[in-house]
Scaffold this active site. Structure first.
Site, PDB file in Angstrom:
ATOM      1  CB  SER A 112      -7.231   4.521   2.540  1.00 40.61           C
ATOM      2  OG  SER A 112      -6.693   3.773   3.625  1.00 40.61           O
TER       3      SER A 112
ATOM      4  CE  LYS B 297      -3.900   2.103   2.492  1.00 41.92           C
ATOM      5  NZ  LYS B 297      -4.858   1.939   3.595  1.00 41.92           N
TER       6      LYS B 297
ATOM      7  CB  SER C 180      -8.688   2.147   5.357  1.00 40.07           C
ATOM      8  OG  SER C 180      -9.069   3.498   5.379  1.00 40.07           O
TER       9      SER C 180
END
Length: 471
Positions: free
Chosen positions: A152, A77, A176
């Site tokens: 996210s 990520k 997220s």
């Protein structure tokens, strides 16, 4: 193209370990699939050169096995610094930044033999559950390319669903890991706070809202990745060391466990049509597995939870990003939502933060009492279906106006505020063909029990096998 990308990570790892396939074959298949699908989905960003990746795969085939991820391609990520790979946090402030060292999460994955191929897309600094930013643009949902993949960890979830990665890391402050998992028909696990250590830089005592965690297409892969991520770090004060592993004890008998259904908190959390219907169908199926499901009345005032959350979240964001905010040139590059968060936090007094933490403490005690009678609690993972990719965020939910950019995610706050383990499990598709999920929530430290419930659910349903309409 072979079927290697269709395999779960555990199956693929065993094939590589037994030399039935090579890391070179695995890398070639994944690079082919990424080249085919990623231009439209925009889930994996900051990719390394394919020739360099093929050489890394040849090196993996020629060296001793380092761990169960040996030779498997992973993308990290884009909120985690990775040595030699462009790391932007989705911000134009860091658009050209290439770290010289790995953050601990990336180092753990690399040490387990993973070949780090790039990053997964995220909103700017991880704020908002829609993965778009001015550096890379928006990530699209594999089940409908006109829709968001959530956030996210939206890039991670979309890449998993599209079979462009075998497993993925993510992080969760306000859903997220859970929201994008629900939007993309995969599993996302927010572990108990402290189980997966974060970056030991900066302030490490006060801000206890966010955590890293695993995403996968099966609870077994999830559990195995969690074992790598959950390595205690003596530099952090809130370590929550695991006792034993997770994967070995995953297939436990769950019949007879008691489940409390919190639903939409007696209507406080507005839900788009069809979400609760899908949840009720899933609960019926859970009862068919021998679980005892009991509807619960709201155990706490959700307005207090929201007030506490906004105070503590603003406090955390202002503390973390204040130096950037104080630089006028960098402040001019920040998105409005980040500026709003920081400006919510900067004027707070110590007593306001203290009062918010008192609410959090009261809620924790309330939940601890609930878990004396229940093994798990369940809520929807999201209040909306995946929405159009060109929106910034939903401004209304089921006719209810949202008063902040993140109010539409409020259903995840009861977990995030007190650091409970929560697994978003896929529960099927709505009338429009879009996925949805539910949160299975356990007591603090009860991560294994939550994963066991997820495994029983997966064995009965295996929703991720219903693949997106992609090549």
């Amino acid at each position: 193209m072979s079927d290697l990308t269709a395999l779960d990570a555990t199956e693929l790892s065993e094939l590589v370990a037994n030399r039935h396939v090579s890391a070179v074959e695995v890398m070639a298949d994944y690079l082919d699939r990424i080249a085919l699908l990623n231009p439209a989905l925009n889930a994996i960003v900051g990719m390394r050169d394919p020739d360099d990746l093929m050489q890394a795969a040849r090196d993996a085939d020629a060296t001793p096995r380092r761990g169960w991820l040996h030779g498997l391609p992973l993308a990290i990520k884009d909120l985690v610094a990775v040595k030699g790979i462009r790391t932007t946090w989705g911000s134009p402030i860091y658009a050209d930044f290439v770290p010289e060292a790995d953050e601990p999460l990336a180092a753990r994955l690399r040490a387990s033999g993973a070949i780090l191929i790039g990053k997964t897309n995220t909103p700017e600094f991880g704020l908002g559950s829609h993965s778009f930013n001015p550096v890379y643009g928006a990530t699209r949902n594999p089940y409908d390319r006109g829709r968001t993949a959530g956030g996210s960890s939206g890039g991670a979830a979309a890449a998993l669903a599209a079979r462009m990665l075998p497993v993925a890391d993510g992080s969760d402050m306000m859903g997220s890991l859970r929201n994008p998992a629900a939007f993309c028909n995969v599993y996302g696990f927010r572990p108990s706070f402290g189980l997966v250590p974060g970056n030991p830089d900066g302030e490490t005592f006060l801000h206890m809202l966010a955590t890293d965690g695993p995403m996968a297409r099966s609870p077994r892969d999830l559990a195995r990745l969690l074992e790598i991520l959950a390595q205690p770090d003596p530099r952090l004060p809130h370590n929550c060391p695991r006792v034993g592993g997770f994967a070995a004890d995953l297939s436990a008998m769950v019949r007879g466990r008691r489940i409390g259904w919190l639903g939409d908190w007696a209507g406080h959390y507005p839900m788009e049509p069809g979400i609760l219907d899908l949840c009720h169908a899933a609960l019926d199926r859970m009862e068919g597995l021998g679980l005892h499901v009991e509807p619960l009345s709201p155990p706490f005032d959700p307005r207090l939870l929201w007030d506490s959350w906004c105070t503590l979240r603003g406090f955390a964001n202002a503390g973390k990003r204040r130096a950037l905010y104080n630089d006028p040139e960098k402040r001019a590059l920040m998105k409005p939502e980040l500026l709003w968060e920081i400006e919510q936090g900067l004027p707070l007094t110590a007593m306001q933060v203290h009062d918010a933490s008192l609410i959090r403490s009261d809620w924790y005690r309330t939940v601890a009492a609930l878990f004396e009678d229940f093994d798990a609690l369940i809520m929807p993972s999201a209040q909306v279906w995946p929405f159009p990719v060109d929106w910034r965020y939903p401004e209304t939910v089921a006719g209810h106006p949202m008063d902040t950019y993140h109010r539409w995610m409020e259903v995840v706050v009861p977990v995030s505020l007190i650091g409970l383990p929560s697994l978003s499990v896929p529960i099927g598709f709505g009338d429009g063909g879009l996925p949805m999920g539910m949160q299975i929530i356990g007591p603090a430290g009860g991560d294994l029990g939550v994963l066991q419930l997820g495994e029983a659910w997966h064995q009965a349903t295996n929703w991720p096998a219903q693949r997106p309409p992609l090549p």
